[in-house]
Design a protein around this motif. Sequence first.
Motif, PDB file in Angstrom:
ATOM      1  N   VAL A  12      35.333  -9.535 120.501  1.00  0.00           N
ATOM      2  CA  VAL A  12      34.559  -9.418 121.746  1.00  0.00           C
ATOM      3  C   VAL A  12      35.337  -9.957 122.932  1.00  0.00           C
ATOM      4  O   VAL A  12      34.803 -10.068 124.034  1.00  0.00           O
ATOM      5  N   GLY A  13      36.616 -10.278 122.725  1.00  0.00           N
ATOM      6  CA  GLY A  13      37.419 -10.863 123.785  1.00  0.00           C
ATOM      7  C   GLY A  13      37.003 -12.306 124.021  1.00  0.00           C
ATOM      8  O   GLY A  13      36.395 -12.934 123.169  1.00  0.00           O
ATOM      9  N   LEU A  14      37.371 -12.837 125.169  1.00  0.00           N
ATOM     10  CA  LEU A  14      36.959 -14.204 125.511  1.00  0.00           C
ATOM     11  C   LEU A  14      35.627 -14.120 126.246  1.00  0.00           C
ATOM     12  O   LEU A  14      35.545 -14.276 127.463  1.00  0.00           O
ATOM     13  N   HIS A  15      34.603 -13.798 125.480  1.00  0.00           N
ATOM     14  CA  HIS A  15      33.257 -13.664 126.021  1.00  0.00           C
ATOM     15  C   HIS A  15      32.309 -14.458 125.130  1.00  0.00           C
ATOM     16  O   HIS A  15      32.499 -14.529 123.924  1.00  0.00           O
ATOM     17  N   ALA A  16      31.321 -15.069 125.725  1.00  0.00           N
ATOM     18  CA  ALA A  16      30.270 -15.817 125.027  1.00  0.00           C
ATOM     19  C   ALA A  16      30.854 -16.893 124.100  1.00  0.00           C
ATOM     20  O   ALA A  16      31.535 -17.797 124.572  1.00  0.00           O
ATOM     21  N   ALA A  42      45.590 -16.641 138.393  1.00  0.00           N
ATOM     22  CA  ALA A  42      45.131 -17.473 137.277  1.00  0.00           C
ATOM     23  C   ALA A  42      43.786 -18.104 137.610  1.00  0.00           C
ATOM     24  O   ALA A  42      43.485 -18.374 138.772  1.00  0.00           O
ATOM     25  N   VAL A  43      42.987 -18.322 136.551  1.00  0.00           N
ATOM     26  CA  VAL A  43      41.710 -19.016 136.706  1.00  0.00           C
ATOM     27  C   VAL A  43      41.755 -20.301 135.893  1.00  0.00           C
ATOM     28  O   VAL A  43      42.557 -20.454 134.975  1.00  0.00           O
ATOM     29  N   ASP A  44      40.872 -21.213 136.238  1.00  0.00           N
ATOM     30  CA  ASP A  44      40.787 -22.503 135.562  1.00  0.00           C
ATOM     31  C   ASP A  44      40.228 -22.296 134.153  1.00  0.00           C
ATOM     32  O   ASP A  44      39.081 -21.882 133.987  1.00  0.00           O
ATOM     33  N   ALA A  45      41.035 -22.581 133.141  1.00  0.00           N
ATOM     34  CA  ALA A  45      40.617 -22.387 131.755  1.00  0.00           C
ATOM     35  C   ALA A  45      39.605 -23.440 131.311  1.00  0.00           C
ATOM     36  O   ALA A  45      39.047 -23.331 130.222  1.00  0.00           O
ATOM     37  N   ARG A  46      39.337 -24.421 132.157  1.00  0.00           N
ATOM     38  CA  ARG A  46      38.318 -25.434 131.841  1.00  0.00           C
ATOM     39  C   ARG A  46      36.932 -24.971 132.268  1.00  0.00           C
ATOM     40  O   ARG A  46      35.942 -25.637 132.000  1.00  0.00           O
ATOM     41  N   SER A  47      36.852 -23.822 132.922  1.00  0.00           N
ATOM     42  CA  SER A  47      35.584 -23.301 133.437  1.00  0.00           C
ATOM     43  C   SER A  47      35.120 -22.104 132.615  1.00  0.00           C
ATOM     44  O   SER A  47      35.735 -21.035 132.654  1.00  0.00           O
ATOM     45  N   LEU A  48      34.023 -22.272 131.891  1.00  0.00           N
ATOM     46  CA  LEU A  48      33.486 -21.170 131.091  1.00  0.00           C
ATOM     47  C   LEU A  48      33.150 -19.976 131.974  1.00  0.00           C
ATOM     48  O   LEU A  48      33.459 -18.833 131.628  1.00  0.00           O
ATOM     49  N   LEU A  49      32.556 -20.223 133.107  1.00  0.00           N
ATOM     50  CA  LEU A  49      32.192 -19.131 134.013  1.00  0.00           C
ATOM     51  C   LEU A  49      33.430 -18.348 134.470  1.00  0.00           C
ATOM     52  O   LEU A  49      33.431 -17.109 134.460  1.00  0.00           O
ATOM     53  N   GLU A  50      34.487 -19.047 134.854  1.00  0.00           N
ATOM     54  CA  GLU A  50      35.703 -18.358 135.314  1.00  0.00           C
ATOM     55  C   GLU A  50      36.347 -17.558 134.188  1.00  0.00           C
ATOM     56  O   GLU A  50      36.807 -16.438 134.399  1.00  0.00           O
ATOM     57  N   VAL A  51      36.385 -18.136 132.984  1.00  0.00           N
ATOM     58  CA  VAL A  51      36.996 -17.436 131.847  1.00  0.00           C
ATOM     59  C   VAL A  51      36.190 -16.184 131.506  1.00  0.00           C
ATOM     60  O   VAL A  51      36.753 -15.102 131.321  1.00  0.00           O
ATOM     61  N   THR A  53      34.117 -14.487 133.457  1.00  0.00           N
ATOM     62  CA  THR A  53      34.127 -13.548 134.576  1.00  0.00           C
ATOM     63  C   THR A  53      35.402 -12.723 134.609  1.00  0.00           C
ATOM     64  O   THR A  53      35.397 -11.559 135.007  1.00  0.00           O
ATOM     65  N   GLU A  54      36.496 -13.294 134.159  1.00  0.00           N
ATOM     66  CA  GLU A  54      37.788 -12.596 134.212  1.00  0.00           C
ATOM     67  C   GLU A  54      37.873 -11.466 133.183  1.00  0.00           C
ATOM     68  O   GLU A  54      38.723 -10.599 133.276  1.00  0.00           O
ATOM     69  N   ASP A  55      36.983 -11.451 132.199  1.00  0.00           N
ATOM     70  CA  ASP A  55      36.886 -10.353 131.236  1.00  0.00           C
ATOM     71  C   ASP A  55      38.171 -10.151 130.435  1.00  0.00           C
ATOM     72  O   ASP A  55      38.778  -9.078 130.452  1.00  0.00           O
ATOM     73  N   PHE A  56      38.582 -11.201 129.721  1.00  0.00           N
ATOM     74  CA  PHE A  56      39.750 -11.115 128.852  1.00  0.00           C
ATOM     75  C   PHE A  56      39.316 -10.399 127.571  1.00  0.00           C
ATOM     76  O   PHE A  56      38.642 -10.972 126.723  1.00  0.00           O
ATOM     77  N   ARG A  57      39.683  -9.147 127.433  1.00  0.00           N
ATOM     78  CA  ARG A  57      39.231  -8.311 126.319  1.00  0.00           C
ATOM     79  C   ARG A  57      40.151  -8.396 125.116  1.00  0.00           C
ATOM     80  O   ARG A  57      41.300  -8.815 125.221  1.00  0.00           O
TER      81      ARG A  57
END
Length: 97
Positions: A12-16, A42-51, A53-57
């Motif tokens: 599911v990628g980096l989701h949920a 780049a986004v802050d990897a410490r932020s669940l929302l940012e990770v 939102t970026e939709d890493f599939r």
Amino acid sequence: MPVRTAIVRARVGLHARPAARFVRAVLTTGLPVTISRDGRPAVDARSLLEVMTEDFRFGCTVELSIADESLPHQRSPAAVEKALESLRDLVESSLAG
């Protein structure tokens, strides 16, 4: 700047749940890790929302990095490298569990 490249292996990628597991792992390192893909900022990897939102599939290549000026002074370069390698290995796992 310490950098590691990884391929997202979670179906599911980096989701949920996989994203939450990844972010928890980043937070335990105590390091200001960022994550990016495809030349995007780049986004802050410490932020669940940012990770999320970026939709890493599934199958996308990501770059994990830490800016040298952001490194805590009490951390050895070897410890930082080991932490990034651990995060890379986690992204390249299925992130199950």
